[in-house]
Design a protein around this motif. Structure first.
Motif, mmCIF file in Angstrom:
data_model
loop_
_atom_site.group_PDB
_atom_site.id
_atom_site.type_symbol
_atom_site.label_atom_id
_atom_site.label_comp_id
_atom_site.label_asym_id
_atom_site.label_seq_id
_atom_site.Cartn_x
_atom_site.Cartn_y
_atom_site.Cartn_z
ATOM 1 N N SER A 1 12.140 4.516 -10.194
ATOM 2 C CA SER A 1 11.478 5.821 -10.312
ATOM 3 C C SER A 1 11.675 6.659 -9.061
ATOM 4 N N ALA A 2 11.587 6.025 -7.914
ATOM 5 C CA ALA A 2 11.772 6.760 -6.656
ATOM 6 C C ALA A 2 13.181 7.325 -6.558
ATOM 7 N N ARG A 3 14.152 6.614 -7.103
ATOM 8 C CA ARG A 3 15.546 7.074 -7.065
ATOM 9 C C ARG A 3 15.763 8.349 -7.872
ATOM 10 N N SER A 4 14.855 8.673 -8.783
ATOM 11 C CA SER A 4 15.024 9.866 -9.609
ATOM 12 C C SER A 4 14.525 11.135 -8.922
ATOM 13 N N ILE A 5 13.940 10.994 -7.754
ATOM 14 C CA ILE A 5 13.422 12.149 -7.020
ATOM 15 C C ILE A 5 14.600 12.870 -6.353
ATOM 16 N N PRO A 6 14.636 14.196 -6.394
ATOM 17 C CA PRO A 6 15.795 14.917 -5.862
ATOM 18 C C PRO A 6 15.835 15.079 -4.336
ATOM 19 N N TRP A 7 14.799 14.645 -3.617
ATOM 20 C CA TRP A 7 14.754 14.873 -2.168
ATOM 21 C C TRP A 7 14.992 13.572 -1.431
ATOM 22 N N LYS A 8 16.085 13.501 -0.677
ATOM 23 C CA LYS A 8 16.540 12.261 -0.063
ATOM 24 C C LYS A 8 15.521 11.647 0.881
ATOM 25 N N GLN A 9 14.894 12.447 1.726
ATOM 26 C CA GLN A 9 13.940 11.880 2.688
ATOM 27 C C GLN A 9 12.740 11.269 1.972
ATOM 28 N N ALA A 10 12.284 11.886 0.905
ATOM 29 C CA ALA A 10 11.182 11.320 0.123
ATOM 30 C C ALA A 10 11.624 10.035 -0.558
ATOM 31 N N VAL A 11 12.839 10.031 -1.089
ATOM 32 C CA VAL A 11 13.368 8.827 -1.733
ATOM 33 C C VAL A 11 13.421 7.681 -0.740
ATOM 34 N N ASP A 12 13.926 7.941 0.455
ATOM 35 C CA ASP A 12 14.031 6.891 1.467
ATOM 36 C C ASP A 12 12.659 6.319 1.822
ATOM 37 N N ALA A 13 11.673 7.196 2.003
ATOM 38 C CA ALA A 13 10.326 6.737 2.352
ATOM 39 C C ALA A 13 9.707 5.929 1.210
ATOM 40 N N LEU A 14 9.887 6.386 -0.019
ATOM 41 C CA LEU A 14 9.284 5.695 -1.159
ATOM 42 C C LEU A 14 9.988 4.377 -1.472
ATOM 43 N N CYS A 15 11.295 4.339 -1.297
ATOM 44 C CA CYS A 15 12.031 3.101 -1.571
ATOM 45 C C CYS A 15 11.729 2.018 -0.526
ATOM 46 N N ALA A 16 11.268 2.424 0.642
ATOM 47 C CA ALA A 16 10.925 1.460 1.688
ATOM 48 C C ALA A 16 9.579 0.786 1.425
ATOM 49 N N LEU A 17 8.807 1.291 0.479
ATOM 50 C CA LEU A 17 7.491 0.728 0.182
ATOM 51 C C LEU A 17 7.630 -0.619 -0.512
ATOM 52 N N GLU A 18 6.980 -1.623 0.057
ATOM 53 C CA GLU A 18 6.991 -2.962 -0.528
ATOM 54 C C GLU A 18 5.659 -3.203 -1.226
ATOM 55 N N LEU A 19 5.711 -3.514 -2.501
ATOM 56 C CA LEU A 19 4.501 -3.687 -3.302
ATOM 57 C C LEU A 19 4.282 -5.148 -3.671
ATOM 58 N N SER A 20 4.363 -6.022 -2.697
ATOM 59 C CA SER A 20 4.128 -7.445 -2.944
ATOM 60 C C SER A 20 3.157 -7.968 -1.888
ATOM 61 N N GLY A 21 2.573 -9.087 -2.191
ATOM 62 C CA GLY A 21 1.604 -9.685 -1.276
ATOM 63 C C GLY A 21 0.193 -9.488 -1.786
ATOM 64 N N ASP A 22 -0.769 -9.765 -0.904
ATOM 65 C CA ASP A 22 -2.168 -9.621 -1.303
ATOM 66 C C ASP A 22 -2.602 -8.157 -1.222
ATOM 67 N N GLY A 23 -3.829 -7.893 -1.646
ATOM 68 C CA GLY A 23 -4.337 -6.529 -1.686
ATOM 69 C C GLY A 23 -4.325 -5.849 -0.329
ATOM 70 N N GLN A 24 -4.650 -6.589 0.712
ATOM 71 C CA GLN A 24 -4.679 -5.997 2.049
ATOM 72 C C GLN A 24 -3.280 -5.564 2.483
ATOM 73 N N ARG A 25 -2.307 -6.407 2.238
ATOM 74 C CA ARG A 25 -0.933 -6.075 2.633
ATOM 75 C C ARG A 25 -0.403 -4.880 1.837
ATOM 76 N N ILE A 26 -0.674 -4.863 0.545
ATOM 77 C CA ILE A 26 -0.228 -3.735 -0.280
ATOM 78 C C ILE A 26 -0.902 -2.454 0.196
ATOM 79 N N GLY A 27 -2.194 -2.537 0.512
ATOM 80 C CA GLY A 27 -2.910 -1.375 1.027
ATOM 81 C C GLY A 27 -2.313 -0.862 2.325
#
Length: 161
Positions: free
Chosen positions: A91-117
């Motif tokens: 989904s992040a790859r479909s965004i037309p702005w490269k800097q936003a894509v880079d920031a969003l693709c760097a987000l890791e959504l694994s681990g416990d709730g604290q780490r995800i937060g």
């Protein structure tokens, strides 16, 4: 003489249309960055205080005006069987702005709730940094557009004489 005036008006209207289009694109990017950073901060708070599962958090964010479509797209990928991280990346790859894509693709959504937060907060901070940078660029572009417009107007005056 009238053909010169009509030609000049057509050139001016084309230039004006281009400036309006550039302004809209820049404004759309700024609004997306603001909305997405707010969404990530809201998700981080919901994880910390309400302990909601990620699909429910994503569903809540689909109502957002400027970035809700990205969350809807994430949920659609997940309904097709894609894992959360892969759905986020696609989904992040479909965004037309490269800097936003880079920031969003760097987000890791694994681990416990604290780490995800923490990861959501870091991504929101990164998007806010991109937003500040783009706002500074917007002022520079505005000055450049004004100078270009003045130059074009001067050129048209010379051509019409």
């Amino acid at each position: 003489m009238s053909s010169k005036v009509i030609g000049a008006l057509l050139i001016l209207s084309a230039g004006g249309g281009l400036l309006v289009q550039l302004w809209r694109q820049g404004r759309a990017e700024l609004l997306f960055l603001q909305d997405m950073a707010s969404a990530l901060e809201q998700m981080e708070a919901a994880i910390r205080f309400r302990r909601l599962p990620m699909p429910e958090l994503l569903r809540e964010q689909t109502e957002r005006l400027y970035c809700g479509s990205m969350f809807s797209e994430i949920l659609q990928y997940m309904e097709r069987g894609e894992p959360l991280q892969n759905s986020w990346f696609l989904s992040a790859r479909s965004i037309p702005w490269k800097q936003a894509v880079d920031a969003l693709c760097a987000l890791e959504l694994s681990g416990d709730g604290q780490r995800i937060g923490e990861n959501l907060r870091a991504c929101a901070d990164s998007l806010r940094g991109v937003l500040r940078h783009r706002q500074a660029d917007k002022q520079q572009r505005r000055k450049m557009a004004l100078a270009l417009t003045a130059s074009c107007c001067g050129l048209l005056v010379i051509l019409l004489l």
